[in-house]
Write an enzyme that holds these catalytic residues in place. Sequence first.
Site, mmCIF file in Angstrom:
data_model
loop_
_atom_site.group_PDB
_atom_site.id
_atom_site.type_symbol
_atom_site.label_atom_id
_atom_site.label_comp_id
_atom_site.label_asym_id
_atom_site.label_seq_id
_atom_site.Cartn_x
_atom_site.Cartn_y
_atom_site.Cartn_z
ATOM 1 N N ARG A 51 -7.126 -2.746 -6.541
ATOM 2 C CA ARG A 51 -6.106 -1.538 -6.421
ATOM 3 C C ARG A 51 -6.170 -1.110 -7.821
ATOM 4 O O ARG A 51 -5.678 0.195 -7.570
ATOM 5 C CB ARG A 51 -4.810 -2.640 -6.054
ATOM 6 N N LEU A 77 2.822 5.138 -5.537
ATOM 7 C CA LEU A 77 2.075 4.265 -4.994
ATOM 8 C C LEU A 77 3.106 3.238 -4.634
ATOM 9 O O LEU A 77 3.631 2.573 -5.458
ATOM 10 C CB LEU A 77 0.805 3.610 -5.568
ATOM 11 N N SER A 78 3.094 2.750 -3.145
ATOM 12 C CA SER A 78 4.312 1.978 -2.743
ATOM 13 C C SER A 78 3.830 0.420 -3.415
ATOM 14 O O SER A 78 2.704 0.238 -3.592
ATOM 15 C CB SER A 78 4.125 1.702 -1.176
ATOM 16 N N GLN A 79 4.867 -0.350 -3.514
ATOM 17 C CA GLN A 79 4.774 -1.718 -3.867
ATOM 18 C C GLN A 79 3.612 -2.530 -2.739
ATOM 19 O O GLN A 79 3.731 -2.152 -1.594
ATOM 20 C CB GLN A 79 5.879 -2.584 -3.952
ATOM 21 N N PHE A 222 11.154 5.815 -0.585
ATOM 22 C CA PHE A 222 10.157 6.550 -0.617
ATOM 23 C C PHE A 222 10.428 7.691 -1.200
ATOM 24 O O PHE A 222 11.818 8.439 -1.235
ATOM 25 C CB PHE A 222 9.571 6.681 1.088
#
Length: 231
Positions: A51, A77-79, A222
């Site tokens: 990641r 970038l999402s968790q 988001f």
Amino acid sequence: MRGLPVAAEPLPPPVAAPPDYSWARAAMLARLRAQGITHSGVLAAMGSLPRELFVDEALRMRVYDDCSLPIGQGQTLSQPFIVARMTELVLAAERPVRRVLEIGTGSGYQSAVLARCGLAVFTVERIGHFLNLARSRHAACGVPGVRSLHQDGFGGWPSQAPFDGILVTAAPETVPEALVAQLAVGARLLIPVGAQGQSQRLMMITKTPTGRTQRLLDEVSFVPLLPGEMG
Ligand code: SAH
């Protein structure tokens, strides 16, 4: 007898070992399990992907933390939990899931996770710069099977439809009907819906032979799904 003084050899410059993120990745997996993620394919995919390659170097130390991270141009970038949860839900459809569409490629991490789960991935992004970066990251981590398109994703990718699942990783105010139309029967659309600055809900829409069913899931946050394309 005393020897002649020996001229000291200059020391070679210190070589910094590349940072090892395997411990942080293992801690992320343990946390995902504790948060209720059970799909072995999703856990294996996230446990194998670096990641840290999907964010700027300055942010790498935090990339396995339980938070979203900036990727430039106001995007995030999402968790890890949200990536895992959306992937798990799209895979759990009551039909074989082989081809999936993602709207909002961003860093390319979510599409890499989907590809590592063995899916053929179609991903659409409105910012060309992100798409180029994502393509090179996919090549660098050996992720095959991602096809990408530089386009406004409100309309989906009609020439490749129907899809066995669709994930949208930016929030519109209402569900774009074009995306629902591109679902195969039994396929799921995972999409955050809500106005900016107000609370958004993750919505799961399942196409049925006669229409659709709809479920409201977690409260989420988001960036907005925006119209148009840019470089
Ligand atoms: N899935 C991404 C994170 C997405 S951030 C990841 O794994 O990193 C949201 C992304 O959606 C941004 O890259 C943004 O440019 C993109 N986006 C916003 N509106 C869009 C639209 N209409 N069509 C395609 N992409 C869009």
